[in-house]
Design a protein around this motif. Structure first.
Motif, mmCIF file in Angstrom:
data_model
loop_
_atom_site.group_PDB
_atom_site.id
_atom_site.type_symbol
_atom_site.label_atom_id
_atom_site.label_comp_id
_atom_site.label_asym_id
_atom_site.label_seq_id
_atom_site.Cartn_x
_atom_site.Cartn_y
_atom_site.Cartn_z
ATOM 1 N N ALA A 176 0.854 -0.917 -0.253
ATOM 2 C CA ALA A 176 0.235 -0.360 0.320
ATOM 3 C C ALA A 176 0.497 1.076 0.553
ATOM 4 C CB ALA A 176 -0.846 -0.243 1.547
ATOM 5 N N SER A 177 2.557 1.264 0.371
ATOM 6 C CA SER A 177 3.391 2.521 0.718
ATOM 7 C C SER A 177 4.470 2.828 -0.225
ATOM 8 C CB SER A 177 3.994 1.973 1.896
ATOM 9 O OG SER A 177 4.123 1.348 2.316
ATOM 10 N N HIS A 178 4.706 1.534 -1.332
ATOM 11 C CA HIS A 178 5.374 0.922 -1.956
ATOM 12 C C HIS A 178 5.551 0.377 -3.125
ATOM 13 C CE1 HIS A 178 7.549 -1.748 -0.040
ATOM 14 N NE2 HIS A 178 8.575 -1.968 -0.912
ATOM 15 N N VAL A 179 5.951 0.359 -4.713
ATOM 16 C CA VAL A 179 6.993 -0.198 -5.362
ATOM 17 C C VAL A 179 8.159 -0.877 -5.043
ATOM 18 C CG1 VAL A 179 4.589 -0.056 -6.647
ATOM 19 C CG2 VAL A 179 6.642 1.049 -6.862
ATOM 20 N N ALA A 180 8.900 -1.835 -6.026
ATOM 21 C CA ALA A 180 9.935 -1.797 -5.415
ATOM 22 C C ALA A 180 10.643 -2.539 -7.010
ATOM 23 C CB ALA A 180 10.732 -2.714 -4.378
ATOM 24 N N SER A 181 11.598 -2.485 -7.805
ATOM 25 C CA SER A 181 12.334 -2.807 -8.718
ATOM 26 C C SER A 181 13.499 -3.424 -9.192
ATOM 27 C CB SER A 181 11.608 -2.586 -10.490
ATOM 28 O OG SER A 181 10.647 -1.705 -10.544
ATOM 29 N N TYR A 182 14.002 -4.045 -9.780
ATOM 30 C CA TYR A 182 15.789 -4.502 -9.600
ATOM 31 C C TYR A 182 16.222 -3.525 -10.448
ATOM 32 C CZ TYR A 182 14.580 -9.394 -7.308
ATOM 33 O OH TYR A 182 14.610 -10.063 -5.930
ATOM 34 N N ALA A 183 17.792 -3.073 -10.049
ATOM 35 C CA ALA A 183 18.146 -2.340 -11.266
ATOM 36 C C ALA A 183 19.621 -2.766 -11.374
ATOM 37 C CB ALA A 183 17.896 -0.906 -10.517
ATOM 38 N N HIS A 184 20.309 -2.229 -12.080
ATOM 39 C CA HIS A 184 21.737 -2.358 -11.636
ATOM 40 C C HIS A 184 22.137 -4.176 -12.457
ATOM 41 C CE1 HIS A 184 22.868 1.620 -11.354
ATOM 42 N NE2 HIS A 184 22.137 1.538 -9.979
ATOM 43 N N ALA A 185 21.463 -4.739 -12.938
ATOM 44 C CA ALA A 185 21.316 -5.682 -13.606
ATOM 45 C C ALA A 185 20.191 -6.658 -12.506
ATOM 46 C CB ALA A 185 22.676 -6.337 -14.397
ATOM 47 N N GLY A 186 20.182 -6.234 -11.823
ATOM 48 C CA GLY A 186 19.476 -7.564 -10.315
ATOM 49 C C GLY A 186 20.556 -7.115 -9.322
ATOM 50 N N ARG A 187 21.182 -6.237 -9.414
ATOM 51 C CA ARG A 187 22.166 -6.110 -8.163
ATOM 52 C C ARG A 187 21.965 -5.001 -7.075
ATOM 53 N NH1 ARG A 187 25.749 -6.138 -12.490
ATOM 54 N NH2 ARG A 187 25.735 -3.735 -12.328
ATOM 55 N N ALA A 188 20.828 -4.109 -7.820
ATOM 56 C CA ALA A 188 20.713 -3.599 -6.810
ATOM 57 C C ALA A 188 18.926 -3.492 -7.063
ATOM 58 C CB ALA A 188 21.004 -2.259 -7.431
ATOM 59 N N PHE A 189 17.983 -2.916 -5.716
ATOM 60 C CA PHE A 189 16.880 -3.282 -5.924
ATOM 61 C C PHE A 189 16.160 -1.570 -4.949
ATOM 62 C CE2 PHE A 189 12.462 -4.943 -3.343
ATOM 63 C CZ PHE A 189 12.646 -5.651 -4.067
ATOM 64 N N ALA A 190 15.656 -0.869 -5.749
ATOM 65 C CA ALA A 190 14.701 0.018 -6.349
ATOM 66 C C ALA A 190 13.841 0.610 -6.041
ATOM 67 C CB ALA A 190 15.206 0.836 -7.252
ATOM 68 N N THR A 191 13.427 1.461 -4.666
ATOM 69 C CA THR A 191 11.466 1.510 -4.480
ATOM 70 C C THR A 191 10.927 2.511 -4.691
ATOM 71 O OG1 THR A 191 11.981 2.356 -2.393
ATOM 72 C CG2 THR A 191 12.446 0.125 -2.414
ATOM 73 N N ARG A 192 10.319 2.661 -4.843
ATOM 74 C CA ARG A 192 9.232 4.068 -4.959
ATOM 75 C C ARG A 192 8.003 4.409 -4.355
ATOM 76 N NH1 ARG A 192 7.642 6.866 -10.029
ATOM 77 N NH2 ARG A 192 5.621 7.224 -8.160
ATOM 78 N N ALA A 193 7.681 5.717 -3.917
ATOM 79 C CA ALA A 193 5.609 5.453 -4.086
ATOM 80 C C ALA A 193 5.213 4.699 -5.275
ATOM 81 C CB ALA A 193 5.375 7.060 -3.424
ATOM 82 N N LEU A 194 4.197 4.590 -4.632
ATOM 83 C CA LEU A 194 2.649 3.666 -5.910
ATOM 84 C C LEU A 194 2.750 5.143 -6.983
ATOM 85 C CD1 LEU A 194 -0.603 2.360 -3.428
ATOM 86 C CD2 LEU A 194 2.629 1.524 -4.246
ATOM 87 N N ALA A 195 3.045 4.442 -8.472
ATOM 88 C CA ALA A 195 2.885 5.681 -9.946
ATOM 89 C C ALA A 195 1.930 5.309 -9.486
ATOM 90 C CB ALA A 195 3.790 4.761 -10.538
ATOM 91 N N ASP A 196 1.187 6.984 -10.834
ATOM 92 C CA ASP A 196 0.551 6.804 -11.835
ATOM 93 C C ASP A 196 -0.191 5.545 -12.345
ATOM 94 O OD1 ASP A 196 -0.191 9.147 -10.413
ATOM 95 O OD2 ASP A 196 0.516 9.973 -12.370
ATOM 96 N N VAL A 197 0.625 4.638 -13.195
ATOM 97 C CA VAL A 197 0.337 3.360 -13.697
ATOM 98 C C VAL A 197 1.472 2.396 -13.371
ATOM 99 C CG1 VAL A 197 0.622 2.920 -16.246
ATOM 100 C CG2 VAL A 197 -0.281 5.639 -15.782
ATOM 101 N N MET A 198 0.996 1.701 -13.440
ATOM 102 C CA MET A 198 2.249 0.676 -12.509
ATOM 103 C C MET A 198 1.767 -0.913 -13.302
ATOM 104 S SD MET A 198 1.819 1.175 -8.022
ATOM 105 C CE MET A 198 -0.199 1.056 -8.061
ATOM 106 N N LEU A 199 3.070 -1.164 -13.705
ATOM 107 C CA LEU A 199 3.597 -2.289 -14.685
ATOM 108 C C LEU A 199 4.311 -3.196 -13.731
ATOM 109 C CD1 LEU A 199 4.413 -0.274 -18.112
ATOM 110 C CD2 LEU A 199 2.840 -0.760 -17.194
ATOM 111 N N LEU A 200 3.630 -4.533 -13.420
ATOM 112 C CA LEU A 200 3.507 -5.894 -13.187
ATOM 113 C C LEU A 200 4.352 -6.969 -13.683
ATOM 114 C CD1 LEU A 200 1.345 -4.514 -10.994
ATOM 115 C CD2 LEU A 200 1.592 -6.177 -10.087
ATOM 116 N N ALA A 201 5.988 -7.336 -12.855
ATOM 117 C CA ALA A 201 6.164 -8.014 -13.141
ATOM 118 C C ALA A 201 5.078 -9.220 -13.348
ATOM 119 C CB ALA A 201 8.492 -8.043 -12.907
ATOM 120 N N PRO A 202 5.951 -10.990 -14.356
ATOM 121 C CA PRO A 202 5.579 -12.062 -13.764
ATOM 122 C C PRO A 202 6.184 -12.392 -11.739
ATOM 123 C CG PRO A 202 5.906 -12.051 -15.458
ATOM 124 C CD PRO A 202 6.524 -10.954 -14.748
#
Length: 386
Positions: A176-202
């Motif tokens: 309810a407060s954040h989303v997260a994605s992998y970054a730097h070829a999976g070596r880092a974890f990037a988080t942010r607040a919920l966006a207007d448009v959210m595209l989910l990985a499988p």
């Protein structure tokens, strides 16, 4: 004296959400009286409505359908919206294409089916206008879409760019407060607040929900604008020989095991059905198929929508290779073979006879379809010169 009672396999059974038969304990039957269990403990499995309060807000989920149904990835995006929605928020599904799924069980409170759109038709401008119109009509707090390569990911990015909306892509974690994605070829974890448009990985969200939605259908008239001339010309999909498709990418696979003796007949069936060919390790070791056709833990893992196994008993290694297949059909003389426990449908019959029957039926259906098309074309031609 042995007092252990054997469970009667003919007891009344229920069919689970996965399409598997489960014997109903505590009921007595005589050969699968499926009506008997309706008054037993199965009533407790009815899921409650997520909310019955009037909606003040909404969350929008948009996804393309395939043969009238949402795939697992799209169902996960819908589940994400339903899990984040509070009791005064409704979940609205926009289905691009024909839709025959149970919207309520998937978590949708309302849904619009846009039958004019289809995954096989390329109409990005029209889809973008339709999505923008739905967003304007429902004013959602967030738009959820599966981040895939079959149209949804592209549509979500197009909409975000047009509407100048914030967007989060390839989301692997959400609450309810954040989303997260992998970054730097999976070596880092990037988080942010919920966006207007959210595209989910499988597999970012479990699609199984403990509740249901209202499932009300909304007419698209008055919301979605009429089709207009597009700047794009759809040249159609170039058909490809199923035998040349990599098994990992095939949507329809028929697979042979030790029970298949007539390989030419099996290959003829694959050609008639337009299916890719797979095989068990035993069939490959016997030299019937090349090693690249082997499916299983020591071969290839497949994710076909339909997987038909002919004469395959279902060793643990093979079952690992088909664990992600959506619908599994087993053809085997042994009804107690391990693959029958995984299969959604088991046909207890001779493999070669079943292959011949399917080939004949498919050929007859194609001939009838071709004959019908010829009659229509002839009628149109006669009408044009009348």
């Amino acid at each position: 004296m042995n007092t252990i009672k054997r469970i009667d396999p003919r007891r009344p059974f229920i069919v689970t959400a996965e399409g598997l038969k489960r014997i109903t304990l505590g009921e007595i039957g005589d050969g699968g009286d499926v009506q008997a269990f309706a008054h037993g403990g199965h009533k407790s499995d009815v899921k409650p409505r997520r909310t019955t309060k009037p909606a003040r807000r909404s969350m929008l989920v948009a996804a393309h359908t395939d043969r009238g149904a949402l795939d697992d990835h799209a169902r996960q995006a819908l589940a994400a919206a339903a899990l984040l929605a509070d009791d005064e928020t409704e979940v609205v599904l926009i289905a691009f294409g024909a839709f025959s799924d149970d919207a309520a069980s998937l978590g949708a409170d309302r849904y619009i089916a846009l039958d004019a759109f289809d995954r096989r038709r390329y109409a990005p401008d029209e889809e973008l206008r339709a999505l923008a119109a739905c967003v304007a009509a429902f004013a959602p707090a967030h738009v959820f879409m599966p981040d895939n390569a079959t149209g949804d990911g592209d549509l979500g990015r197009r909409y975000a760019a047009q509407a100048d909306a914030s967007i989060a892509t390839n989301i692997v974690e959400i609450d309810a407060s954040h989303v997260a994605s992998y970054a730097h070829a999976g070596r880092a974890f990037a988080t942010r607040a919920l966006a207007d448009v959210m595209l989910l990985a499988p597999n970012a969200v479990d699609a199984k929900l403990p509740f249901v939605g209202a499932g009300e259908r909304v007419a698209s008239e008055g919301i979605v604008p009429a089709s207009t001339e597009s700047a794009y010309v759809d040249l159609g999909i170039e058909e490809m020989d199923a035998a040349q498709v990599a098994l990992e990418e095939a949507d329809f696979i028929i697979s042979a095991g030790n029970g298949v003796s007539d390989i030419p007949a099996f290959e003829a069936l694959a050609s008639t059905l337009g299916a890719a060919i797979g095989a068990s390790r035993v069939a490959v070791d016997d030299g019937k198929f090349t090693r690249d056709k082997q499916i299983g833990a020591t071969g290839k893992t497949v994710e076909a929508s339909v997987y038909i196994a002919f004469g395959i008993s279902g060793a643990v290694q093979h079952l690992q290779g088909i664990k992600d297949c959506r619908h599994v059909i087993a053809v085997n003389l042994d009804a107690s073979a391990p693959i029958a426990k995984r299969a959604n449908l088991t046909i207890v019959a001779d493999t070669q006879e079943t292959i011949k029957a399917l080939t004949d039926a498919a050929a007859a259906a194609r001939a009838a379809r071709a004959s019908g098309a010829s009659i229509v074309e002839t009628s149109l031609a006669e009408g044009a010169f009348a």
